[in-house]
Design a protein around this motif. Structure first.
Motif, PDB file in Angstrom:
ATOM      1  N   ALA A  43       0.860  -1.182   0.000  1.00  0.00           N
ATOM      2  CA  ALA A  43       0.000   0.000   0.000  1.00  0.00           C
ATOM      3  C   ALA A  43       0.896   1.231   0.000  1.00  0.00           C
ATOM      4  O   ALA A  43       1.825   1.324   0.797  1.00  0.00           O
ATOM      5  N   ILE A  44       0.625   2.134  -0.918  1.00  0.00           N
ATOM      6  CA  ILE A  44       1.389   3.371  -1.030  1.00  0.00           C
ATOM      7  C   ILE A  44       0.457   4.513  -0.682  1.00  0.00           C
ATOM      8  O   ILE A  44      -0.530   4.754  -1.381  1.00  0.00           O
ATOM      9  N   ASP A  45       0.756   5.182   0.418  1.00  0.00           N
ATOM     10  CA  ASP A  45      -0.074   6.297   0.863  1.00  0.00           C
ATOM     11  C   ASP A  45       0.432   7.575   0.219  1.00  0.00           C
ATOM     12  O   ASP A  45       1.458   8.113   0.620  1.00  0.00           O
ATOM     13  N   GLN A  46      -0.258   8.000  -0.752  1.00  0.00           N
ATOM     14  CA  GLN A  46      -0.054   9.236  -1.490  1.00  0.00           C
ATOM     15  C   GLN A  46       0.991   9.085  -2.598  1.00  0.00           C
ATOM     16  O   GLN A  46       2.187   9.260  -2.396  1.00  0.00           O
ATOM     17  N   LEU A  47       0.491   8.767  -3.734  1.00  0.00           N
ATOM     18  CA  LEU A  47       1.281   8.575  -4.950  1.00  0.00           C
ATOM     19  C   LEU A  47       2.180   9.769  -5.253  1.00  0.00           C
ATOM     20  O   LEU A  47       3.312   9.613  -5.695  1.00  0.00           O
ATOM     21  N   MET A  63       4.089  12.241 -12.744  1.00  0.00           N
ATOM     22  CA  MET A  63       3.045  11.324 -12.289  1.00  0.00           C
ATOM     23  C   MET A  63       2.804  10.205 -13.301  1.00  0.00           C
ATOM     24  O   MET A  63       2.543   9.070 -12.922  1.00  0.00           O
ATOM     25  N   GLU A  64       2.868  10.530 -14.589  1.00  0.00           N
ATOM     26  CA  GLU A  64       2.724   9.498 -15.622  1.00  0.00           C
ATOM     27  C   GLU A  64       3.842   8.474 -15.501  1.00  0.00           C
ATOM     28  O   GLU A  64       3.598   7.265 -15.575  1.00  0.00           O
ATOM     29  N   ASN A  65       5.069   8.935 -15.327  1.00  0.00           N
ATOM     30  CA  ASN A  65       6.209   8.025 -15.190  1.00  0.00           C
ATOM     31  C   ASN A  65       6.059   7.128 -13.956  1.00  0.00           C
ATOM     32  O   ASN A  65       6.305   5.918 -14.023  1.00  0.00           O
ATOM     33  N   ILE A  66       5.647   7.715 -12.838  1.00  0.00           N
ATOM     34  CA  ILE A  66       5.466   6.951 -11.601  1.00  0.00           C
ATOM     35  C   ILE A  66       4.366   5.912 -11.787  1.00  0.00           C
ATOM     36  O   ILE A  66       4.502   4.754 -11.374  1.00  0.00           O
ATOM     37  N   SER A  67       3.281   6.293 -12.437  1.00  0.00           N
ATOM     38  CA  SER A  67       2.176   5.359 -12.676  1.00  0.00           C
ATOM     39  C   SER A  67       2.616   4.180 -13.541  1.00  0.00           C
ATOM     40  O   SER A  67       2.303   3.027 -13.238  1.00  0.00           O
ATOM     41  N   ILE A  68       3.341   4.466 -14.583  1.00  0.00           N
ATOM     42  CA  ILE A  68       3.854   3.408 -15.467  1.00  0.00           C
ATOM     43  C   ILE A  68       4.783   2.481 -14.680  1.00  0.00           C
ATOM     44  O   ILE A  68       4.709   1.252 -14.795  1.00  0.00           O
ATOM     45  N   ALA A  84      -2.927   5.367  -2.890  1.00  0.00           N
ATOM     46  CA  ALA A  84      -3.811   6.502  -2.615  1.00  0.00           C
ATOM     47  C   ALA A  84      -3.371   7.663  -3.505  1.00  0.00           C
ATOM     48  O   ALA A  84      -2.180   7.928  -3.656  1.00  0.00           O
ATOM     49  N   ALA A  85      -4.352   8.316  -4.096  1.00  0.00           N
ATOM     50  CA  ALA A  85      -4.074   9.483  -4.936  1.00  0.00           C
ATOM     51  C   ALA A  85      -5.152  10.522  -4.686  1.00  0.00           C
ATOM     52  O   ALA A  85      -6.286  10.192  -4.344  1.00  0.00           O
ATOM     53  N   GLN A  86      -4.787  11.761  -4.856  1.00  0.00           N
ATOM     54  CA  GLN A  86      -5.724  12.849  -4.638  1.00  0.00           C
ATOM     55  C   GLN A  86      -6.529  13.129  -5.902  1.00  0.00           C
ATOM     56  O   GLN A  86      -6.083  12.850  -7.010  1.00  0.00           O
ATOM     57  N   LEU A  87      -7.699  13.718  -5.696  1.00  0.00           N
ATOM     58  CA  LEU A  87      -8.518  14.170  -6.813  1.00  0.00           C
ATOM     59  C   LEU A  87      -8.228  15.640  -7.091  1.00  0.00           C
ATOM     60  O   LEU A  87      -7.774  16.374  -6.221  1.00  0.00           O
ATOM     61  N   ASN A  88      -8.525  16.054  -8.319  1.00  0.00           N
ATOM     62  CA  ASN A  88      -8.449  17.475  -8.641  1.00  0.00           C
ATOM     63  C   ASN A  88      -9.449  18.238  -7.797  1.00  0.00           C
ATOM     64  O   ASN A  88     -10.517  17.723  -7.466  1.00  0.00           O
ATOM     65  N   ALA A 105      -5.732  13.721  -9.559  1.00  0.00           N
ATOM     66  CA  ALA A 105      -4.860  14.886  -9.642  1.00  0.00           C
ATOM     67  C   ALA A 105      -3.571  14.595 -10.400  1.00  0.00           C
ATOM     68  O   ALA A 105      -2.993  13.520 -10.274  1.00  0.00           O
ATOM     69  N   ASP A 106      -3.161  15.550 -11.178  1.00  0.00           N
ATOM     70  CA  ASP A 106      -1.881  15.604 -11.879  1.00  0.00           C
ATOM     71  C   ASP A 106      -1.744  14.704 -13.099  1.00  0.00           C
ATOM     72  O   ASP A 106      -0.881  14.932 -13.924  1.00  0.00           O
ATOM     73  N   SER A 107      -2.549  13.652 -13.232  1.00  0.00           N
ATOM     74  CA  SER A 107      -2.416  12.808 -14.414  1.00  0.00           C
ATOM     75  C   SER A 107      -3.560  11.817 -14.533  1.00  0.00           C
ATOM     76  O   SER A 107      -3.849  11.094 -13.586  1.00  0.00           O
ATOM     77  N   ASP A 108      -4.190  11.773 -15.696  1.00  0.00           N
ATOM     78  CA  ASP A 108      -5.216  10.750 -15.921  1.00  0.00           C
ATOM     79  C   ASP A 108      -4.573   9.406 -16.265  1.00  0.00           C
ATOM     80  O   ASP A 108      -5.237   8.397 -16.331  1.00  0.00           O
ATOM     81  N   ARG A 109      -3.256   9.390 -16.416  1.00  0.00           N
ATOM     82  CA  ARG A 109      -2.546   8.138 -16.685  1.00  0.00           C
ATOM     83  C   ARG A 109      -2.721   7.163 -15.527  1.00  0.00           C
ATOM     84  O   ARG A 109      -2.818   5.945 -15.719  1.00  0.00           O
ATOM     85  N   VAL A 110      -2.761   7.684 -14.325  1.00  0.00           N
ATOM     86  CA  VAL A 110      -2.959   6.854 -13.131  1.00  0.00           C
ATOM     87  C   VAL A 110      -4.261   6.079 -13.283  1.00  0.00           C
ATOM     88  O   VAL A 110      -4.323   4.877 -13.030  1.00  0.00           O
ATOM     89  N   GLY A 111      -5.309   6.748 -13.722  1.00  0.00           N
ATOM     90  CA  GLY A 111      -6.603   6.102 -13.930  1.00  0.00           C
ATOM     91  C   GLY A 111      -6.565   5.058 -15.029  1.00  0.00           C
ATOM     92  O   GLY A 111      -7.214   4.022 -14.937  1.00  0.00           O
TER      93      GLY A 111
END
Length: 135
Positions: A43-47, A63-68, A84-88, A105-111
């Motif tokens: 579990a990662i609290d706050q991407l 954020m895209e790089n981290i998500s990938i 965990a990630a924040q919303l816009n 927040a910050d990237s739709d790549r996470v989604g």
């Protein structure tokens, strides 16, 4: 009732902070830590608190790089990863508060990279609301 310290003492739950990885962690550092400690669930609290090891120029690119990298780590380790990630901030104003993957927040790549997205919302005078956004 199981206490957090009991879980830690029996190695059912390992918790680390930035000091354990000598600063802001990268996905590679977390992956190495998982392998060393035989982690079966992460579990990662706050991407957004992770560091981009590819040095993206903008917050969105980082954020895209981290998500990938997290998706790659999940595939390689074959373990479930909860992030965990924040919303816009505009999310509650748009679409009557309905959450969509583009609202992260910050990237739709996470989604796009996520297998499942669960929204947990607690408004001031409302009960806790949990929704499956992506399954």
């Amino acid at each position: 009732m199981v206490k957090l310290n009991d879980l830690k003492d029996n190695h059912h739950l390992l918790v680390f902070n930035n000091d354990d990885l000598k600063g802001k962690p990268t996905v590679s550092a977390i992956q190495s830590w998982c392998i060393r400690n035989n982690i079966e669930f992460l579990a990662i609290d706050q991407l957004s608190l992770l560091d981009d090891q590819h040095y993206g120029k903008s917050t969105r690119e980082k954020m895209e790089n981290i998500s990938i990298d997290i998706k790659r780590m999940q595939t390689e380790l074959k373990i479930p990863i909860l992030c965990a990630a924040q919303l816009n901030r505009e999310t509650t104003k748009e679409n009557n508060g309905e959450i969509d993957t583009k609202n992260i927040a910050d990237s739709d790549r996470v989604g796009r990279d996520a297998t499942t997205i669960i929204s947990i919302n607690k408004s001031k005078d409302e009960p806790l609301e949990v929704k499956i956004v992506k399954a």
